[in-house]
Structure formats: C-alpha cells, structure tokens
Design a protein around this motif. Sequence first.
Motif, PDB file in Angstrom:
ATOM      1  N   PHE A   8       0.951  -1.258   0.142  1.00  0.00           N
ATOM      2  CA  PHE A   8       0.026   0.049   0.092  1.00  0.00           C
ATOM      3  C   PHE A   8       0.828   1.109   0.030  1.00  0.00           C
ATOM      4  O   PHE A   8       1.860   1.224   0.751  1.00  0.00           O
ATOM      5  CB  PHE A   8      -0.836   0.185   1.129  1.00  0.00           C
ATOM      6  CG  PHE A   8      -1.863  -0.925   1.445  1.00  0.00           C
ATOM      7  CD1 PHE A   8      -2.838  -0.917   0.776  1.00  0.00           C
ATOM      8  CD2 PHE A   8      -1.391  -2.204   1.997  1.00  0.00           C
ATOM      9  CE1 PHE A   8      -4.114  -2.104   1.047  1.00  0.00           C
ATOM     10  CE2 PHE A   8      -2.420  -3.194   2.442  1.00  0.00           C
ATOM     11  CZ  PHE A   8      -3.438  -3.151   1.693  1.00  0.00           C
ATOM     12  N   LEU A  10       1.201   4.774   1.319  1.00  0.00           N
ATOM     13  CA  LEU A  10       0.657   5.501   2.501  1.00  0.00           C
ATOM     14  C   LEU A  10       0.319   6.868   2.478  1.00  0.00           C
ATOM     15  O   LEU A  10       1.262   7.598   1.882  1.00  0.00           O
ATOM     16  CB  LEU A  10       1.565   4.975   3.736  1.00  0.00           C
ATOM     17  CG  LEU A  10       1.765   3.595   4.054  1.00  0.00           C
ATOM     18  CD1 LEU A  10       2.883   3.356   5.169  1.00  0.00           C
ATOM     19  CD2 LEU A  10       0.560   2.856   4.491  1.00  0.00           C
ATOM     20  N   VAL A  14      -2.129   8.356   7.261  1.00  0.00           N
ATOM     21  CA  VAL A  14      -2.002   6.967   7.593  1.00  0.00           C
ATOM     22  C   VAL A  14      -0.624   6.538   8.126  1.00  0.00           C
ATOM     23  O   VAL A  14      -0.275   5.970   8.999  1.00  0.00           O
ATOM     24  CB  VAL A  14      -2.565   5.888   6.750  1.00  0.00           C
ATOM     25  CG1 VAL A  14      -2.207   4.509   6.798  1.00  0.00           C
ATOM     26  CG2 VAL A  14      -3.895   6.169   6.315  1.00  0.00           C
ATOM     27  N   ILE A  31      -4.386  -0.797   9.803  1.00  0.00           N
ATOM     28  CA  ILE A  31      -4.382  -1.646   8.264  1.00  0.00           C
ATOM     29  C   ILE A  31      -5.854  -2.081   8.258  1.00  0.00           C
ATOM     30  O   ILE A  31      -6.369  -1.794   6.966  1.00  0.00           O
ATOM     31  CB  ILE A  31      -3.286  -2.808   8.430  1.00  0.00           C
ATOM     32  CG1 ILE A  31      -1.912  -2.144   8.574  1.00  0.00           C
ATOM     33  CG2 ILE A  31      -3.452  -3.778   6.986  1.00  0.00           C
ATOM     34  CD1 ILE A  31      -1.568  -1.459   7.256  1.00  0.00           C
ATOM     35  N   GLU A  34      -8.603   1.067   8.166  1.00  0.00           N
ATOM     36  CA  GLU A  34      -8.440   2.351   7.461  1.00  0.00           C
ATOM     37  C   GLU A  34      -7.727   2.073   5.892  1.00  0.00           C
ATOM     38  O   GLU A  34      -8.289   2.580   4.966  1.00  0.00           O
ATOM     39  CB  GLU A  34      -7.583   3.317   8.052  1.00  0.00           C
ATOM     40  CG  GLU A  34      -8.246   4.162   9.463  1.00  0.00           C
ATOM     41  CD  GLU A  34      -7.503   5.077  10.038  1.00  0.00           C
ATOM     42  OE1 GLU A  34      -6.918   5.824   9.147  1.00  0.00           O
ATOM     43  OE2 GLU A  34      -7.437   4.982  11.455  1.00  0.00           O
ATOM     44  N   VAL A  35      -6.741   1.292   5.798  1.00  0.00           N
ATOM     45  CA  VAL A  35      -6.178   1.088   4.665  1.00  0.00           C
ATOM     46  C   VAL A  35      -7.076  -0.065   3.760  1.00  0.00           C
ATOM     47  O   VAL A  35      -7.345   0.189   2.485  1.00  0.00           O
ATOM     48  CB  VAL A  35      -4.675   0.591   4.750  1.00  0.00           C
ATOM     49  CG1 VAL A  35      -4.120   0.217   3.457  1.00  0.00           C
ATOM     50  CG2 VAL A  35      -3.928   1.583   5.470  1.00  0.00           C
ATOM     51  N   GLU A  36      -7.412  -1.154   4.383  1.00  0.00           N
ATOM     52  CA  GLU A  36      -8.039  -2.080   3.600  1.00  0.00           C
ATOM     53  C   GLU A  36      -9.297  -1.815   3.194  1.00  0.00           C
ATOM     54  O   GLU A  36     -10.063  -2.049   2.225  1.00  0.00           O
ATOM     55  CB  GLU A  36      -7.950  -3.568   4.242  1.00  0.00           C
ATOM     56  CG  GLU A  36      -6.603  -4.135   4.162  1.00  0.00           C
ATOM     57  CD  GLU A  36      -6.421  -5.378   4.509  1.00  0.00           C
ATOM     58  OE1 GLU A  36      -7.604  -5.886   5.284  1.00  0.00           O
ATOM     59  OE2 GLU A  36      -5.505  -6.132   4.811  1.00  0.00           O
ATOM     60  N   ARG A  38     -10.510   1.159   2.717  1.00  0.00           N
ATOM     61  CA  ARG A  38     -10.514   2.090   1.652  1.00  0.00           C
ATOM     62  C   ARG A  38     -10.210   1.549   0.409  1.00  0.00           C
ATOM     63  O   ARG A  38     -10.674   1.871  -0.737  1.00  0.00           O
ATOM     64  CB  ARG A  38      -9.500   3.281   1.912  1.00  0.00           C
ATOM     65  CG  ARG A  38      -9.674   4.248   0.893  1.00  0.00           C
ATOM     66  CD  ARG A  38      -8.649   5.581   1.310  1.00  0.00           C
ATOM     67  NE  ARG A  38      -7.351   5.320   1.723  1.00  0.00           N
ATOM     68  CZ  ARG A  38      -6.883   5.459   2.774  1.00  0.00           C
ATOM     69  NH1 ARG A  38      -7.380   5.892   3.811  1.00  0.00           N
ATOM     70  NH2 ARG A  38      -5.393   5.323   2.946  1.00  0.00           N
ATOM     71  N   LEU A  44      -2.122   0.510  -4.551  1.00  0.00           N
ATOM     72  CA  LEU A  44      -2.045  -0.704  -3.874  1.00  0.00           C
ATOM     73  C   LEU A  44      -1.464  -1.731  -4.932  1.00  0.00           C
ATOM     74  O   LEU A  44      -1.979  -1.464  -6.072  1.00  0.00           O
ATOM     75  CB  LEU A  44      -3.010  -1.229  -2.930  1.00  0.00           C
ATOM     76  CG  LEU A  44      -4.396  -1.573  -3.618  1.00  0.00           C
ATOM     77  CD1 LEU A  44      -4.262  -3.119  -4.365  1.00  0.00           C
ATOM     78  CD2 LEU A  44      -5.328  -1.269  -2.576  1.00  0.00           C
TER      79      LEU A  44
END
Length: 170
Positions: A8, A10, A14, A31, A34-36, A38, A44
């Motif tokens: 990812f 960042l 984040v 992770i 927030e990251v996954e 989105r 990514l």
Amino acid sequence: MACRGVFFALTKEVEAKLLAAQDGDAVVEIITEEVEERWDREWLVEMDKSWDAVHRCLGDGSLRRSQSSLTSKAVLGGRQLSSGTDWIVSYLTADEVKQVAIAVAAIDQPEFRRRYFALKKKFLWFDRTEYDGPIGEEDFDYSWSNFEDMRHFFSKVAAAHRAIGFSVDQ
C-alpha cells in the motif's frame, strides 16, 4: 489465514498513525480498518502468495528479514510494525522506497529467473521449513508477473514521494 500480501502507498495521515501506534494490534487495526477498507486500487498492488518467492529472490533465499541489500528491503526488510502470529506489517519510508525502486528496476527477467530457480537448489535438502513452493515454470511466471507489478508500483510510489506499507495475514 490466507497469507496474501499487499503493498500500500501510505498517505501522510495513515503513515503518521502507523508510526504512532502503541503496539502491533493497533497497527493491524489501522491496516484493516483504514487502509484495507478504503482499498484504493490506484495506490496498492496485490502480491497474493507470490510475495514469499519474490522476497526470497530479492534477498538471500530465506524468509529472514535482511537489510543486506536494497532489494532485500522490498518486501519484509523494512521496519517491522507488526510481526505477531497473525499479521506481518513492514514499512519503508519515502526515501527508502526511492532507493528500493531503483534497485529492483535493475533486476531483469533472466536475473530473476536465476534467483528463482536457485531457491530449489539452495534450500531443497537443508531445511524443510525453507521455501516449499511449487518451483517450476508456471510458478515462475506467476512470481515474475507479480514482481513486475511490484516494480512498477515502487516506481510510481517513489515518484509520488510516498511511503509503502506491506501487509500479509498469516
């Protein structure tokens, strides 16, 4: 768990949260929530299970987290933000991403092929816990294709001067 790896790019927000996280559980929460959630496909690259072979090809053939070369930092060689039994989360600064992007760009298909097929020779009889993937042309093509995607991604992220996180659920 699936053992599927994802890189990812960042955002600054984040990145700051990950670096300020109190422990590995907090990192995994960031992770996953927030990251996954989105899941910004533009920023990514999914490695599926090829991250294992790619990491070994870029390092010394093992899963050790080595920083002996710039290429060995690409997958697991960054700063470990979480390395519990369920998740691994590695982090590379924006400056490290630029350095690694240059290093992995220099690995062409013949060199990657040499490193890939050396995995079988180097570790087949020494330790059953070392690479036990299905070494062969089909797996090579799969690993090479994912490595090419990873190389392109590192170049793109380096140009945007962003950090990279790599996560894999075990």
